[in-house]
Design a protein around this motif. Structure first.
Motif, PDB file in Angstrom:
ATOM      1  N   VAL A  58       0.892  -1.281  -0.004  1.00 39.07           N
ATOM      2  CA  VAL A  58      -0.022   0.103   0.182  1.00 39.07           C
ATOM      3  C   VAL A  58       1.002   1.235   0.284  1.00 39.07           C
ATOM      4  O   VAL A  58       1.679   1.334   0.799  1.00 39.07           O
ATOM      5  N   ALA A  59       0.775   2.187  -0.906  1.00 37.66           N
ATOM      6  CA  ALA A  59       1.261   3.328  -0.955  1.00 37.66           C
ATOM      7  C   ALA A  59       0.464   4.332  -0.329  1.00 37.66           C
ATOM      8  O   ALA A  59      -0.701   4.586  -0.819  1.00 37.66           O
ATOM      9  N   MET A  60       0.925   5.137   0.497  1.00 40.74           N
ATOM     10  CA  MET A  60       0.164   6.179   1.179  1.00 40.74           C
ATOM     11  C   MET A  60       0.270   7.562   0.563  1.00 40.74           C
ATOM     12  O   MET A  60       0.876   7.644  -0.463  1.00 40.74           O
ATOM     13  N   PHE A  61      -0.646   8.337   0.991  1.00 36.17           N
ATOM     14  CA  PHE A  61      -1.000   9.813   0.343  1.00 36.17           C
ATOM     15  C   PHE A  61       0.398  10.420   0.363  1.00 36.17           C
ATOM     16  O   PHE A  61       1.115  10.366   1.594  1.00 36.17           O
ATOM     17  N   ASP A  62       0.909  11.208  -0.853  1.00 35.57           N
ATOM     18  CA  ASP A  62       2.163  12.012  -0.643  1.00 35.57           C
ATOM     19  C   ASP A  62       1.921  13.070   0.125  1.00 35.57           C
ATOM     20  O   ASP A  62       2.942  14.190   0.096  1.00 35.57           O
ATOM     21  N   ARG A  63       0.621  13.476   0.455  1.00 36.66           N
ATOM     22  CA  ARG A  63       0.387  14.872   1.166  1.00 36.66           C
ATOM     23  C   ARG A  63      -0.648  14.569   2.101  1.00 36.66           C
ATOM     24  O   ARG A  63      -1.579  13.988   1.773  1.00 36.66           O
ATOM     25  N   ALA A  64      -0.892  15.672   3.028  1.00 41.04           N
ATOM     26  CA  ALA A  64      -1.944  15.547   3.869  1.00 41.04           C
ATOM     27  C   ALA A  64      -3.213  16.215   3.039  1.00 41.04           C
ATOM     28  O   ALA A  64      -3.179  17.026   2.294  1.00 41.04           O
ATOM     29  N   ARG A  65      -4.111  15.439   3.030  1.00 39.34           N
ATOM     30  CA  ARG A  65      -5.471  15.529   2.370  1.00 39.34           C
ATOM     31  C   ARG A  65      -6.602  14.911   3.025  1.00 39.34           C
ATOM     32  O   ARG A  65      -6.411  14.035   4.103  1.00 39.34           O
ATOM     33  N   GLY A  66      -7.803  15.275   2.674  1.00 41.50           N
ATOM     34  CA  GLY A  66      -9.124  14.951   3.247  1.00 41.50           C
ATOM     35  C   GLY A  66      -9.455  15.554   4.872  1.00 41.50           C
ATOM     36  O   GLY A  66      -9.906  14.789   5.615  1.00 41.50           O
ATOM     37  N   LEU A  67      -9.249  16.750   4.853  1.00 38.18           N
ATOM     38  CA  LEU A  67      -9.063  17.141   6.343  1.00 38.18           C
ATOM     39  C   LEU A  67     -10.446  17.906   6.448  1.00 38.18           C
ATOM     40  O   LEU A  67     -10.610  19.096   6.677  1.00 38.18           O
ATOM     41  N   ARG A  68     -11.618  17.352   6.298  1.00 37.54           N
ATOM     42  CA  ARG A  68     -13.019  17.951   6.482  1.00 37.54           C
ATOM     43  C   ARG A  68     -13.854  16.974   7.582  1.00 37.54           C
ATOM     44  O   ARG A  68     -13.920  15.734   7.264  1.00 37.54           O
ATOM     45  N   LEU A  95      -9.502   4.832  -5.273  1.00 41.05           N
ATOM     46  CA  LEU A  95     -10.664   4.170  -6.097  1.00 41.05           C
ATOM     47  C   LEU A  95     -11.593   4.903  -6.439  1.00 41.05           C
ATOM     48  O   LEU A  95     -11.935   5.351  -7.515  1.00 41.05           O
ATOM     49  N   VAL A  96     -12.332   5.812  -5.146  1.00 39.33           N
ATOM     50  CA  VAL A  96     -13.446   6.536  -5.497  1.00 39.33           C
ATOM     51  C   VAL A  96     -12.995   7.724  -6.395  1.00 39.33           C
ATOM     52  O   VAL A  96     -14.031   8.727  -6.735  1.00 39.33           O
ATOM     53  N   LEU A  97     -11.837   8.368  -5.822  1.00 35.24           N
ATOM     54  CA  LEU A  97     -11.473   9.501  -6.195  1.00 35.24           C
ATOM     55  C   LEU A  97     -11.061   9.603  -7.823  1.00 35.24           C
ATOM     56  O   LEU A  97     -11.346  10.773  -8.527  1.00 35.24           O
ATOM     57  N   LEU A  98     -10.440   8.587  -8.165  1.00 32.65           N
ATOM     58  CA  LEU A  98     -10.305   8.514  -9.852  1.00 32.65           C
ATOM     59  C   LEU A  98     -11.131   7.810 -10.571  1.00 32.65           C
ATOM     60  O   LEU A  98     -10.951   7.871 -11.749  1.00 32.65           O
ATOM     61  N   LYS A  99     -12.144   7.404 -10.169  1.00 30.49           N
ATOM     62  CA  LYS A  99     -13.430   6.712 -11.024  1.00 30.49           C
ATOM     63  C   LYS A  99     -14.580   7.149 -10.525  1.00 30.49           C
ATOM     64  O   LYS A  99     -15.160   7.140  -9.248  1.00 30.49           O
ATOM     65  N   SER A 100     -15.672   7.284 -11.553  1.00 28.89           N
ATOM     66  CA  SER A 100     -16.818   7.958 -11.109  1.00 28.89           C
ATOM     67  C   SER A 100     -17.923   6.445 -11.110  1.00 28.89           C
ATOM     68  O   SER A 100     -17.555   5.685 -11.764  1.00 28.89           O
ATOM     69  N   ALA A 101     -18.592   6.829 -10.273  1.00 28.37           N
ATOM     70  CA  ALA A 101     -19.793   5.858 -10.092  1.00 28.37           C
ATOM     71  C   ALA A 101     -20.701   5.471 -11.222  1.00 28.37           C
ATOM     72  O   ALA A 101     -20.834   6.378 -12.048  1.00 28.37           O
ATOM     73  N   GLU A 102     -20.964   4.236 -11.545  1.00 28.65           N
ATOM     74  CA  GLU A 102     -21.691   3.695 -12.809  1.00 28.65           C
ATOM     75  C   GLU A 102     -22.952   4.457 -12.572  1.00 28.65           C
ATOM     76  O   GLU A 102     -23.547   4.324 -11.392  1.00 28.65           O
ATOM     77  N   ARG A 103     -23.802   4.667 -13.658  1.00 30.74           N
ATOM     78  CA  ARG A 103     -24.883   5.354 -13.589  1.00 30.74           C
ATOM     79  C   ARG A 103     -26.147   4.460 -12.695  1.00 30.74           C
ATOM     80  O   ARG A 103     -26.988   4.832 -12.107  1.00 30.74           O
ATOM     81  N   VAL A 116     -16.881  10.441   0.607  1.00 28.41           N
ATOM     82  CA  VAL A 116     -15.479  10.214   0.265  1.00 28.41           C
ATOM     83  C   VAL A 116     -14.858  11.645  -0.713  1.00 28.41           C
ATOM     84  O   VAL A 116     -13.833  12.170  -0.163  1.00 28.41           O
ATOM     85  N   ARG A 117     -15.378  11.887  -1.575  1.00 36.10           N
ATOM     86  CA  ARG A 117     -15.381  13.178  -2.621  1.00 36.10           C
ATOM     87  C   ARG A 117     -15.326  14.531  -1.689  1.00 36.10           C
ATOM     88  O   ARG A 117     -14.531  15.150  -1.578  1.00 36.10           O
ATOM     89  N   ALA A 118     -16.385  14.548  -0.901  1.00 35.82           N
ATOM     90  CA  ALA A 118     -16.545  15.570  -0.029  1.00 35.82           C
ATOM     91  C   ALA A 118     -15.443  15.878   0.983  1.00 35.82           C
ATOM     92  O   ALA A 118     -14.909  16.876   1.108  1.00 35.82           O
ATOM     93  N   ILE A 119     -15.086  14.775   1.500  1.00 32.39           N
ATOM     94  CA  ILE A 119     -14.043  14.847   2.634  1.00 32.39           C
ATOM     95  C   ILE A 119     -12.691  15.359   1.879  1.00 32.39           C
ATOM     96  O   ILE A 119     -11.927  16.101   2.468  1.00 32.39           O
ATOM     97  N   HIS A 120     -12.511  14.732   0.810  1.00 36.89           N
ATOM     98  CA  HIS A 120     -11.236  15.153  -0.157  1.00 36.89           C
ATOM     99  C   HIS A 120     -11.286  16.413  -0.941  1.00 36.89           C
ATOM    100  O   HIS A 120     -10.779  16.477  -2.029  1.00 36.89           O
TER     101      HIS A 120
END
Length: 372
Positions: A58-68, A95-103, A116-120
């Motif tokens: 697992v590669a962690m995020f390269d910067r602090a994010r999702g601070l909501r 996965l959630v941030l890079l791909k849109s939910a299917e219709r 998840v997107r709102a947090i990030h």
């Protein structure tokens, strides 16, 4: 911009199963209820999980994010702590941030992705007044028999909600959108070996899991050792040996056959009485290591089957519970990226300095990322 393991959001998924938690003794009424729920989840989850595929680092995020933060809608801290922990699980969040939910995705999948997107939404630290209100997510839970009980604005067990939610996000139950996330992130496999004392025959069988439920001890290492030690099977639990065809005493041992990418450990802090009502919370301080190895608990040949090397993990999130069974509060502490730890307390997000305390009376669910 996301420092994720190569192919995290691209590789096809294969299915998952949930292992049955191990108890110190015969489960109390409440544990038996959870046991039956878990058995039902096993029946619904795909049996195509490949235990022979080596887990990826697992590669962690390269910067602090999702601070909501997330608005508390009335005793919803248990859900907020789970959602913050999942939102800061890099392979799943990526996965959630890079791909849109299917219709045609279900409402719970769409709303989970929206949270998840709102947090990030940005990398900035948000104030409590800018917290996201997950009311649509909570409303979406009402359509599912396994989730609607969590919408009554009463107190609930955070780890039970976690796995009820993960089960409903499973691709077989809902939609292929989160397939890779659920399957390749949390799934592992135990080797359950029962040895007959009469003829000394060992009968191994695989048992898939998404988390390990551990007896409470003074350190996480001691908890794992207690989980993996021999368990006697006598009396009503006596074993019917397929070789000598006798029913009698035996020993049971659980070892890790395939280690997961994200190892989730549940510390059994809550006790219940014989009627299934809340008993008490065990406030024993537990030493929580920043790094952890599963090597002492591996089945024979497991290291080779998992691609060789040592199974080294690094702590990246903790669900905490403060208070008692009569009245308590859940928070989350997470590595938001680049080793920067933050505390998530409903609407409020603040720096957690060097991370969670090394010894904690409140640590309840621990998230470790494979870092070998």
């Amino acid at each position: 911009r996301l420092a994720l393991a190569e192919g995290d959001a691209k590789q096809n998924a294969r299915g998952i199963g949930i292992g049955i938690p191990r108890a110190d003794a015969a489960p109390a009424f409440a544990d038996q209820t959870l046991y039956r729920k878990t058995e039902n989840r096993v029946a619904r989850i795909s049996q195509t999980f490949d235990p022979h595929a080596p887990p990826r680092r697992v590669a962690m995020f390269d910067r602090a994010r999702g601070l909501r933060g997330l608005v508390n809608r009335g005793n919803t801290c248990f859900a907020a702590a789970c959602l913050q922990s999942l939102a800061h699980t890099p392979p799943l969040a990526g996965l959630v941030l890079l791909k849109s939910a299917e219709r045609n995705a279900s409402e719970v999948v769409k709303e989970f992705a929206r949270v998840v997107r709102a947090i990030h939404r940005s990398d900035d630290l948000h104030s409590s007044v800018d917290a996201y209100n997950p009311h649509k997510f909570m409303n979406a839970l009402k359509s599912y028999d396994t989730l609607k009980e969590f919408t009554d604005r009463q107190q609930h067990d955070s780890q039970e909600f976690l796995w009820s939610l993960v089960n409903e996000l499973d691709p077989n139950a809902l939609d292929p959108y989160l397939n890779e996330g659920m399957v390749n992130v949390f799934a592992g496999e135990l080797r359950n070996t029962v040895t007959c004392k009469e003829c000394n025959t060992a009968s191994p069988s695989p048992e898939r899991f998404l988390n390990l439920s551990l007896p409470l001890r003074e350190s996480v290492t001691d908890c794992l050792e207690a989980f993996a030690e021999d368990e006697p099977l006598n009396g009503a639990d006596a074993f019917h040996c397929p070789r000598c065809e006798k029913r009698g005493p035996a020993t049971k041992r659980l070892c890790v056959q395939r280690w997961p990418r994200v190892l989730v450990l549940h510390l059994k802090r809550f006790q219940w009485n014989d009627r299934g009502r809340p008993g008490r919370k065990i406030d024993t301080a537990v030493d929580v290591p920043q790094t952890l190895s599963l090597s002492p608990y591996l089945a024979e040949g497991a290291a080779t089957a998992n691609g060789g090397g040592e199974s080294k993990y690094e702590l990246f999130a903790v669900i905490n519970h403060v208070g008692s069974l009569a009245g308590g509060h859940y928070t989350a502490t997470a590595d938001a990226g680049a080793g920067e730890w933050y505390a998530f307390n409903d609407e409020r997000v603040s720096s957690a300095g060097d991370g969670p305390p090394k010894s904690s009376r409140n640590a309840y669910v621990l998230f470790y990322a494979l870092r070998r």
